[in-house]
Design a protein around this motif. Structure first.
Motif, short mmCIF file in Angstrom:
data_model
loop_
_atom_site.label_atom_id
_atom_site.label_comp_id
_atom_site.label_asym_id
_atom_site.label_seq_id
_atom_site.Cartn_x
_atom_site.Cartn_y
_atom_site.Cartn_z
N ALA A 16 58.49 93.24 -34.80
CA ALA A 16 59.47 93.79 -33.86
C ALA A 16 60.80 94.11 -34.54
CB ALA A 16 59.69 92.79 -32.72
N THR A 17 61.28 93.22 -35.39
CA THR A 17 62.56 93.48 -36.05
C THR A 17 62.41 94.61 -37.08
OG1 THR A 17 62.07 91.64 -37.57
CG2 THR A 17 63.53 91.20 -35.70
N SER A 18 61.25 94.70 -37.71
CA SER A 18 61.00 95.81 -38.62
C SER A 18 60.96 97.12 -37.86
CB SER A 18 59.67 95.60 -39.36
OG SER A 18 59.43 96.63 -40.28
N LYS A 19 60.33 97.13 -36.70
CA LYS A 19 60.25 98.34 -35.87
C LYS A 19 61.64 98.80 -35.47
CE LYS A 19 58.28 101.38 -33.00
NZ LYS A 19 59.45 101.83 -32.23
N ALA A 20 62.56 97.89 -35.19
CA ALA A 20 63.92 98.26 -34.82
C ALA A 20 64.63 99.00 -35.96
CB ALA A 20 64.71 97.01 -34.42
N ASN A 56 54.00 93.20 -41.78
CA ASN A 56 54.91 93.54 -40.67
C ASN A 56 55.42 94.97 -40.83
OD1 ASN A 56 54.78 91.01 -39.41
ND2 ASN A 56 56.42 90.18 -40.70
N LEU A 57 55.81 95.30 -42.05
CA LEU A 57 56.41 96.60 -42.33
C LEU A 57 55.41 97.73 -42.09
CD1 LEU A 57 58.58 97.37 -45.44
CD2 LEU A 57 56.71 98.89 -44.85
N THR A 58 54.20 97.59 -42.62
CA THR A 58 53.23 98.67 -42.47
C THR A 58 52.79 98.82 -41.01
OG1 THR A 58 51.47 97.13 -43.13
CG2 THR A 58 52.39 98.57 -44.84
N GLY A 59 52.72 97.70 -40.29
CA GLY A 59 52.40 97.78 -38.87
C GLY A 59 53.48 98.51 -38.10
N ALA A 60 54.73 98.19 -38.38
CA ALA A 60 55.85 98.86 -37.71
C ALA A 60 55.92 100.33 -38.10
CB ALA A 60 57.16 98.16 -38.07
N ALA A 61 55.60 100.64 -39.35
CA ALA A 61 55.62 102.03 -39.81
C ALA A 61 54.58 102.86 -39.06
CB ALA A 61 55.36 102.08 -41.31
N GLN A 62 53.40 102.29 -38.86
CA GLN A 62 52.37 103.03 -38.14
C GLN A 62 52.76 103.26 -36.69
OE1 GLN A 62 49.11 100.33 -39.32
NE2 GLN A 62 48.12 102.07 -40.32
N VAL A 98 47.53 97.77 -53.02
CA VAL A 98 46.93 98.87 -52.27
C VAL A 98 45.60 98.47 -51.65
CG1 VAL A 98 48.11 100.59 -53.69
CG2 VAL A 98 45.81 99.89 -54.32
N ARG A 99 44.91 97.51 -52.27
CA ARG A 99 43.64 97.04 -51.72
C ARG A 99 43.88 96.27 -50.41
NH1 ARG A 99 42.30 94.16 -55.70
NH2 ARG A 99 41.39 95.84 -56.94
N GLN A 100 44.93 95.46 -50.38
CA GLN A 100 45.24 94.66 -49.18
C GLN A 100 45.93 95.47 -48.10
OE1 GLN A 100 47.06 91.27 -51.78
NE2 GLN A 100 46.66 90.38 -49.76
N ASN A 101 46.52 96.61 -48.47
CA ASN A 101 47.30 97.39 -47.52
C ASN A 101 46.86 98.85 -47.59
OD1 ASN A 101 49.59 95.27 -46.78
ND2 ASN A 101 49.30 95.20 -49.01
N PRO A 102 45.71 99.15 -46.98
CA PRO A 102 45.11 100.49 -47.14
C PRO A 102 45.93 101.62 -46.53
CG PRO A 102 43.89 99.17 -45.53
CD PRO A 102 44.84 98.25 -46.21
N SER A 103 46.91 101.33 -45.68
CA SER A 103 47.74 102.41 -45.12
C SER A 103 48.76 102.94 -46.13
CB SER A 103 48.47 101.92 -43.86
OG SER A 103 49.42 100.91 -44.18
N ILE A 104 48.95 102.21 -47.24
CA ILE A 104 49.88 102.66 -48.27
C ILE A 104 49.14 103.60 -49.22
CG2 ILE A 104 51.26 101.94 -50.26
CD1 ILE A 104 51.88 99.37 -48.71
N THR A 105 49.60 104.84 -49.28
CA THR A 105 48.90 105.86 -50.07
C THR A 105 49.77 106.47 -51.16
OG1 THR A 105 49.48 107.54 -48.42
CG2 THR A 105 47.33 106.45 -48.19
#
Length: 410
Positions: A16-20, A56-62, A98-105
């Protein structure tokens, strides 16, 4: 052209704080963010705390519709990955990320290895460049590790600083971007490698100080600075360094991964900041910052290989010895030029920020119309991704008998 922002403010303990924080970027029109992950000797994967923050960051980014670029580098010259073991660990760490965080390209390998702040040694005892060959080895190992983990990731190399000198024993040993890239190409050729070492080049394109406009060039052959308007110099250096090898040079996509113009802090906001400004910075008023940011986007837009442009930062750092180049003050309130920068970003995304000689853009048109049997006439809306919107209304009978709709506009 991707327009992004360099800012670790989006790294927060909760989604939530990352999304803000992402909301501030979205308000400015930013659709990409570059964050840092610092490798330490011995690490072969993210720590639990690092992964928690990154999740948290990648979830908020999506949720926000913002793309995440990650810059992986060592904290300082003390932890320069020089040995085979350190370079292998660094490569494994980045591959695990990158293996643990597949949304990072998009991953940038290293940060300003042409400066002794991040990479030592720069020179050998005989005065030759030893930084570029050592970095080439690290980049090659990391490229292979990332591709094995996720071949869809764009590996971005170098993140070279835009200026500095090429003299050893000055007290701050550094290399100019021209020399470093040239020596990087020489090291690559000497290695005999038959695979690329990067998919894109990152370069920081600051001017000599904030008072200089992005249109300022460094044409003197003895001046090896590469800033926003020195594209022809960069293209020439890359061609010389890599053309004719497996590594693209003159056709290599380019990421202007840092550009910032610092502003003067008004008296009403002075209490938010500490320390003192470095005189050589020469900060400008907020109107000038907005004009310079628009000019930088317009110049970059017309440079064929430039595919991304990142501002530093969205929010000012509170230490005046650091960067006050944000669109927001340290407390998150907007500066007066935010609307001007928002418009510049919109115009760039729409393809109307500049008229570029020889550049042809393909409009992507979308026609929409409401559905409903009771409609007597059918209103059509045509939206084109070049800052254009047209509206028309046709009788339903015409639509029923129509096999194709032709629209002509100029």
């Amino acid at each position: 052209m991707t327009i992004g922002d360099v800012d670790d403010i989006v790294k927060q303990d909760t989604l939530a704080t990352s999304k803000a924080k992402f909301d501030l970027l979205r308000l400015a029109g930013i659709r990409a963010v570059r964050i840092s992950e610092v490798w330490s000797p011995g690490l072969q994967a993210l720590t639990a705390d690092q992964q928690w923050i990154l999740a948290n960051l990648t979830g908020a980014a999506q949720l926000s519709g913002v793309e995440v670029y990650v810059s992986v580098y060592n904290a300082s010259f003390i932890t320069t990955p020089l040995s085979d073991q350190d370079q292998s660990d660094f490569a494994a760490y980045t591959a695990a990320l990158v293996r643990q965080n597949p949304s990072i390209t998009h991953v940038i390998v290293g940060n300003e290895p042409n400066l002794n702040r991040f990479w030592m040694p720069q020179f050998g005892p005989d005065g030759t460049d030893v930084a570029a060959p050592a970095y080439e080895s690290l980049l090659a190992k990391t490229y292979d590790a990332i591709n094995a983990a996720n071949p869809q990731v764009t590996v971005i190399g170098v993140a070279v600083s835009p200026h500095r000198v090429d003299r050893p024993n000055t007290g701050r040993d550094t290399h100019s971007p021209v020399t470093f890239l040239t020596d990087l190409g020489a090291a690559y050729r000497t290695s005999g490698r038959t695979l690329p070492i990067m998919d894109m080049l990152a370069i920081h394109v600051y001017e000599d100080n904030s008072s200089l406009p992005p249109s300022f060039q460094h044409p003197n052959p003895a001046n090896h600075t590469i800033s926003v308007n020195d594209y022809s110099k960069l293209e020439s250096v890359l061609a010389q360094a890599f053309d004719g090898t497996a590594q693209p040079g003159s056709t290599l996509p380019v990421d202007y991964s840092e550009f910032g113009v610092e502003t003067q802090i008004p008296a009403a906001k002075a209490s938010l900041y500490t320390g003192s400004e470095i005189p050589a910075t020469k900060p400008v008023d907020e109107t000038t910052q907005g004009q310079y940011y628009r000019q930088a986007l317009a110049i970059s837009f017309c440079q064929p290989n430039v595919k991304a442009f990142f501002f530093l930062h969205a929010v000012d750092e509170s230490d005046l010895n650091r960067w006050q180049s944000g669109l927001y003050y340290a407390d998150g309130t907007p500066k007066s030029d935010l609307p001007a920068v928002q418009q510049a970003v919109r115009d760039t995304r729409a393809g109307v920020i500049a008229r570029c000689p020889g550049l042809k853009l393909t409009p992507q048109a979308k026609i929409t119309y409401p559905k409903g049997a009771a409609l007597k006439r059918v209103p059509l809306t045509l939206r084109v991704a070049l800052g254009l919107s047209l509206a028309a209304s046709l009788p339903r009978a015409s639509i029923r008998s129509c096999r194709a709709l032709a629209l002509t506009f100029s």
